[in-house]
Enzyme design. Structure first.
Site, PDB file in Angstrom:
ATOM      1  CB  CYS A   1     -67.031  -4.168 -13.653  1.00  0.00           C
ATOM      2  SG  CYS A   1     -67.269  -2.415 -13.798  1.00  0.00           S
TER       3      CYS A   1
ATOM      4  NE  ARG B   1     -73.514   3.866 -16.885  1.00  0.00           N
ATOM      5  CZ  ARG B   1     -72.896   3.327 -17.934  1.00  0.00           C
ATOM      6  NH1 ARG B   1     -72.758   4.032 -19.042  1.00  0.00           N
ATOM      7  NH2 ARG B   1     -72.425   2.103 -17.880  1.00  0.00           N
TER       8      ARG B   1
ATOM      9  CD  GLN C   1     -74.320  -1.269 -18.992  1.00  0.00           C
ATOM     10  OE1 GLN C   1     -73.866  -1.632 -17.922  1.00  0.00           O
ATOM     11  NE2 GLN C   1     -73.619  -0.552 -19.853  1.00  0.00           N
TER      12      GLN C   1
ATOM     13  CG  ASP D   1     -71.995  -5.244 -18.284  1.00  0.00           C
ATOM     14  OD1 ASP D   1     -71.152  -5.374 -19.190  1.00  0.00           O
ATOM     15  OD2 ASP D   1     -71.831  -4.525 -17.286  1.00  0.00           O
TER      16      ASP D   1
ATOM     17  CG  HIS E   1     -67.389  -7.560 -16.508  1.00  0.00           C
ATOM     18  ND1 HIS E   1     -68.663  -7.344 -16.057  1.00  0.00           N
ATOM     19  CD2 HIS E   1     -66.873  -6.341 -16.826  1.00  0.00           C
ATOM     20  CE1 HIS E   1     -68.906  -6.039 -16.080  1.00  0.00           C
ATOM     21  NE2 HIS E   1     -67.854  -5.416 -16.545  1.00  0.00           N
TER      22      HIS E   1
ATOM     23  CE  LYS F   1     -65.884   3.989 -25.924  1.00  0.00           C
ATOM     24  NZ  LYS F   1     -67.179   4.423 -25.421  1.00  0.00           N
TER      25      LYS F   1
ATOM     26  CG  HIS G   1     -65.576  -3.657 -18.952  1.00  0.00           C
ATOM     27  ND1 HIS G   1     -66.129  -3.306 -17.752  1.00  0.00           N
ATOM     28  CD2 HIS G   1     -64.245  -3.461 -18.816  1.00  0.00           C
ATOM     29  CE1 HIS G   1     -65.178  -2.917 -16.931  1.00  0.00           C
ATOM     30  NE2 HIS G   1     -64.029  -2.994 -17.538  1.00  0.00           N
TER      31      HIS G   1
END
Length: 638
Positions: free
Chosen positions: A337, A366, A384, A386, A388, A467, A513
């Site tokens: 992000c 992670r 990911q 991913d 935003h 979420k 997200h």
RNA sequence: GCCGAUGUAGCUCAGCCGGUAGAGCAACUGAUUCGUAAUCAGUAGGUCAGGAGUUCGAAUCUCCUCAUCGGCUCCA
């Protein structure tokens, strides 16, 4: 004498004396197959067959092979197991023992540990209890009496359960069979002899009440079915499922390796695995561009200050890796992000620019606890898909709906069924109550608007917002979160993101997200298991393998290989000096969609003879024709 | 991270009560040149996860570490 009016199976009604047992009423009402009944449903409530019926309405049998019947059977089996355990291991305390999907468990506190041999002994004792056919007896006592009862017996976990019941609960029910008494809501099967087919599967540690601050108990898992055949089928299916395990298939199909020397949770993709992920990633880019996303790319490490500002340093530090560069601390990104925030901030934004959708195939690291690592499904480095999305509060609903639509499309492309969960505010979180409420409502409203079925997962949200999670199942029926949509009112605040509204004033955008497949690695793992390694043609790293019959066909085989590669077919050659049957067998085990046999006939006529993965022979066709067939089937997603 | 189990050749697995390692498949070499799920023969391959200890002697017994597997907790 008081009567109850009961609905009959044929649709009529009849009166019976009040207080007759459910079993007697079922028999008198003319229900069939009562020998398969394990319980009864009285006006929608599940009760013991021995329970007296004192009200008008419906009484129906609950069959052993129904969903509820199986759960009752398994729950009763867990009581029998607890009895057997206490017979064999005096002093063992019982905690809880529910039925679960596909079986049951019981948690015990035991100073020693249960071994596999112990499981066999326990099974043996259970068989004895079952052959005695002791009845399950229900009685109700006051809560205080129950507390005294279990305290006298030293069953501290039961006492704790009773003490924690809501204050208005005055009475509880106890069930006993043989000499064993358990606190239980029921219902149960009539007697231990009803249990016909069960098996204890394994022992595992489990925290009391699922809290890692509590004592570690020993959990024995087992399963049970109405018949031995069903149990056998289940055990066979489990064996089959193990063959679909992506860790096994990853090795067999030469897709990837997990190597101790490299480190836990780190994946090395071999050529075929890397090709598979490239195919998936190419699909991702295409689909995102189609839906109005911008592709962006952030750095792998960012200065520590940014992570402090984002809140990750305070809330996610234990999962992050840090490194020092020129005396400056950098955080290796666990999420994508931050860079996206900075892209937004690089210009003054107008409400006319929104929504902005930044997409990144972002590789993150992670620090996952060692015990949770699991092949491709849980790794320490993963990528990911991913994005935003920054938008006005008014646009939020449409954006969320567009994402759920995207997820649904993607799941159809990969032939997945999925489950949806809405996760609400966790204990450890940031942000105001109003923001949380608004965000949670926005997510829920979008699901309702789309008519999607979902469950609420209370307290399971991210630290920065609620979420929606989309879950897929692996070969062993474990659920894995892939897609997720997370609302975030905090990060735009922390990075002071603004846009100029129609009123000329600065406003705060809202951020989402979201991931569609989730982590490419995890998705690949689930995908491999889902298809049992036999990937659809468009995803297969190798779509066709050319097989020569003898060495004299090699030059022609190479010519075919060249033409196919030029035509965009992912092909390879097996030109070894082996018998055709041997090559076919190997190709079959590698689950290659097409095997192209080239021998005298094909060489003569300038053709190939494709053999499909299902064994069907398509007959001779020219190379261009085959390439066209592959292209067409890829487009049709076969 | 916690509980339990496991770790022997590339893979699947033998190896008893301590006496220095074995099979099948795979690999490699040779022969064979073969038409839709396994051709034959030979060769090579192991610091028995790593480390420490007990012992005349350890794959085997003890301890520690690492990793994997099954759960729990946590998560994409």
């Amino acid at each position: 004498m008081k009567q109850v009016r009961i609905q009959l199976p044929d649709g009529g009604k009849a009166d019976f004396p009040s207080g007759m047992s459910a079993r007697e009423i079922l028999a008198a009402a003319g229900w069939k197959d009562l020998e398969n009944a394990v319980a009864a449903r009285v006006n929608g409530n599940l009760v013991d067959l021995a329970r007296p019926v004192t009200e008008d309405g419906n009484v129906e049998p609950v069959a052993a092979n129904s969903k509820e019947g199986l759960a009752i059977l398994r729950h009763s089996t867990s009581h029998v197991m607890a009895q057997a355990v206490q017979d064999l291991f005096p002093g063992v305390k019982v905690a809880i023992g529910p039925s679960i999907e596909d079986g049951f468990y019981y948690d015990f506190e035991y100073s020693d540990t249960f071994t596999t041999e112990d499981l066999s002994r326990i099974e043996g004792r259970m068989e004895e209890i079952i052959s005695r056919d002791d009845s399950f007896e229900r009685r109700e006592i006051s809560r205080d009496e129950a507390i005294r009862f279990f305290r006298d017996r030293g069953e501290t976990y039961k006492v704790e359960l009773l003490e924690d019941l809501p204050g208005d609960v005055a009475a509880v029910s106890l069930y006993s069979q043989g000499g064993y008494v358990d606190l239980c809501r029921g219902p149960h099967v009539p007697s231990t002899g009803t249990i016909r087919a069960f098996k204890l599967l394994n022992v595992a540690g489990a925290y009391w009440r699922g809290d890692e601050k509590n004592a570690m108990l020993q959990r024995i898992y087992g399963t049970g079915f109405g018949t031995r055949e069903e149990l056998g089928d289940y055990l066979t299916a489990m064996e089959e499922a193990k063959k679909r395990d992506h860790r096994r298939l990853g090795r067999e199909l030469d897709l990837f390796q997990l190597n101790d020397e490299v480190g836990p949770g780190l994946i090395i993709f071999h050529p075929k695995g890397a090709l598979l992920r490239t195919i998936i990633e190419d699909w991702e880019r295409k689909e995102h561009l189609k839906r109005g996303y911008d592709i962006v790319q952030g750095p792998q490490i960012l200065k520590g200050d940014l992570w402090k500002r984002s809140g990750h340093f305070d809330h996610y530090r234990e999962n992050m890796y840090f490194t020092e560069v020129d005396k400056e601390i950098y955080g290796i990104k666990p999420m994508n992000c931050i860079a996206h925030m900075l892209i937004y901030k690089s210009k003054i934004r107008s409400y006319r620019d929104l929504p902005l959708r930044y997409f990144e195939l972002g590789t993150v690291h992670r620090h996952e606890k060692t015990g949770v690592l699991h092949g491709l499904l849980r790794a320490r480095q993963f990528t990911q898909d991913d994005a935003h999305i920054l938008c006005t509060p008014e646009q939020l609903n449409d954006e969320i709906k567009a994402i759920t639509g995207f997820v649904d499309d993607a799941m159809k492309v990969f032939h997945f069924e999925y489950e949806v969960e809405l996760s609400t505010r966790p204990a450890k979180s940031i942000g105001t109550d109003e923001d949380w409420e608004m965000a949670t409502n926005a997510l829920e409203q979008s699901l309702k608007d789309r008519g999607m079925a979902y469950e609420i997962n209370a307290g399971d949200g991210a630290f920065y917002g609620p979420k929606i999670d989309f879950k897929l199942k692996d070969a062993l029926k474990r659920k894995w979160q892939c897609a997720t949509i997370q609302c975030d009112f905090t990060l735009p605040e922390r990075f002071d993101l603004t846009y100029v509204g129609a009123d000329g004033e600065r406003h705060r955008p809202v951020m989402l997200h979201r991931v569609i497949l989730g982590a490419i690695e995890r998705f690949m793992g689930v995908l491999i298991e889902h298809y049992g390694g036999a990937l659809p043609l468009w995803l297969s790293p190798v779509q066709a393998r050319i097989m020569t019959v003898t060495d004299r066909h090699i030059p022609y085989g190479q010519e075919v290989l060249r033409s196919l590669l030029e035509a965009g077919v992912r092909a390879e050659g097996d030109f070894r000096n082996e018998k055709l049957g041997y090559k076919i067998r190997e190709g079959q085990n590698q689950k290659i969609p097409f095997m192209l046999v080239v021998g005298d006939r094909e060489m003569e006529s300038k053709t190939v003879s494709p053999r499909q993965r299902d064994g069907e022979n398509l007959g001779a066709m020219d190379v261009a024709g085959f390439a066209g067939l592959v292209r067409e089937r890829c487009e049709r997603n076969e």
